[in-house]
Design a protein around this motif. Sequence first.
Motif, short mmCIF file in Angstrom:
data_model
loop_
_atom_site.label_atom_id
_atom_site.label_comp_id
_atom_site.label_asym_id
_atom_site.label_seq_id
_atom_site.Cartn_x
_atom_site.Cartn_y
_atom_site.Cartn_z
N PHE A 1 -10.78 5.24 -4.37
CA PHE A 1 -9.96 4.04 -4.23
C PHE A 1 -10.78 2.79 -4.46
O PHE A 1 -11.90 2.64 -3.94
CB PHE A 1 -9.37 4.01 -2.81
N VAL B 1 -12.59 8.16 -0.69
CA VAL B 1 -11.90 8.40 0.57
C VAL B 1 -12.06 9.85 1.01
O VAL B 1 -12.28 10.14 2.18
CB VAL B 1 -10.40 8.02 0.44
N GLY C 1 0.80 -1.23 0.00
CA GLY C 1 0.00 0.00 0.00
C GLY C 1 0.83 1.27 0.00
O GLY C 1 0.28 2.37 0.01
N ALA D 1 0.24 3.57 -3.08
CA ALA D 1 -1.10 4.17 -3.00
C ALA D 1 -1.14 5.27 -1.94
O ALA D 1 -1.73 6.33 -2.16
CB ALA D 1 -2.15 3.10 -2.71
N GLN E 1 -5.71 2.20 6.55
CA GLN E 1 -7.02 2.63 6.07
C GLN E 1 -7.33 2.01 4.70
O GLN E 1 -8.43 1.53 4.45
CB GLN E 1 -7.10 4.14 5.97
N LEU E 2 -6.32 2.01 3.83
CA LEU E 2 -6.52 1.47 2.48
C LEU E 2 -6.62 -0.05 2.51
O LEU E 2 -7.44 -0.64 1.81
CB LEU E 2 -5.37 1.92 1.57
N ALA F 1 -0.71 2.61 6.03
CA ALA F 1 -1.63 2.39 4.93
C ALA F 1 -2.81 1.53 5.36
O ALA F 1 -3.53 0.98 4.53
CB ALA F 1 -0.90 1.72 3.77
N LYS G 1 -1.92 9.18 -2.56
CA LYS G 1 -3.00 9.87 -1.87
C LYS G 1 -2.49 11.14 -1.21
O LYS G 1 -3.08 12.23 -1.36
CB LYS G 1 -3.63 8.95 -0.83
N LYS H 1 -9.73 -1.60 -5.00
CA LYS H 1 -8.70 -2.62 -5.19
C LYS H 1 -9.37 -3.94 -5.54
O LYS H 1 -10.50 -4.22 -5.11
CB LYS H 1 -7.84 -2.77 -3.93
#
Length: 219
Positions: free
Chosen positions: A126, A120, A67, A70, A108-109, A106, A74, A128
């Motif tokens: 986002f 978000v 992550g 990403a 949260q992701l 990361a 962000k 995945k």
Amino acid sequence: MRSKDEQHIKITADGSTTVYSKCFDQHYHSIFGAEKESEVVFIDLGLCFAFERFEEINLLEMGFGTGLNALLTKNFAESQSKKVNYTGLEAFPITEEMIGELNFDASQLHALPWGEKVEVNDIFSFIKYNTPLQNFQTDQKFNLVYYDAFAPESQPELWTLEIFEKLYSLMEEGGVLTTYCSKGYVQRNLKAAGFMVEKHPGPPRKREILRAIKLSWHD
């Protein structure tokens, strides 16, 4: 089918963490600096360049992994107040234990559900997918691709002409692909797929990295 992977945390030269995969015998990022590698290969060479070409970024990452890419995307998008719609592919997700041991947050992701698009915030959307690139199907067109598969010696099937032809078909004209791998046959496969390929200086202990552009009629 691969057996259950064995993973462990590695602190890299710049103090940021990465994960080692025993199945692939690979680290997810450079041991000479995980965060620095991500910044140079994907943020500087990819995202910053794409921000100059497009008002809004539709981003596909092959290799969501830890992550880190990403998260940096962000954060940078928020700092620039520029919209990014992120799509990440990951066939072999890291474990919850490994997520908790990373020294960047990361979580949260990672906690977001697979296959569901989440706004978000006003800047960053986002989604995945837990799927190999070979099986990924979408009607969306991307103007930026982070190509962060494991190295060709571990995943040769992800560095073929056929793979790059698929990515080319998923991209908008003028779209940008960046990757840490600059092997000669990778360059040749990208060019054969239709990309213009540029070589750029890499992060620590990496001489060259690649930026590939899907040419449009005015280039």
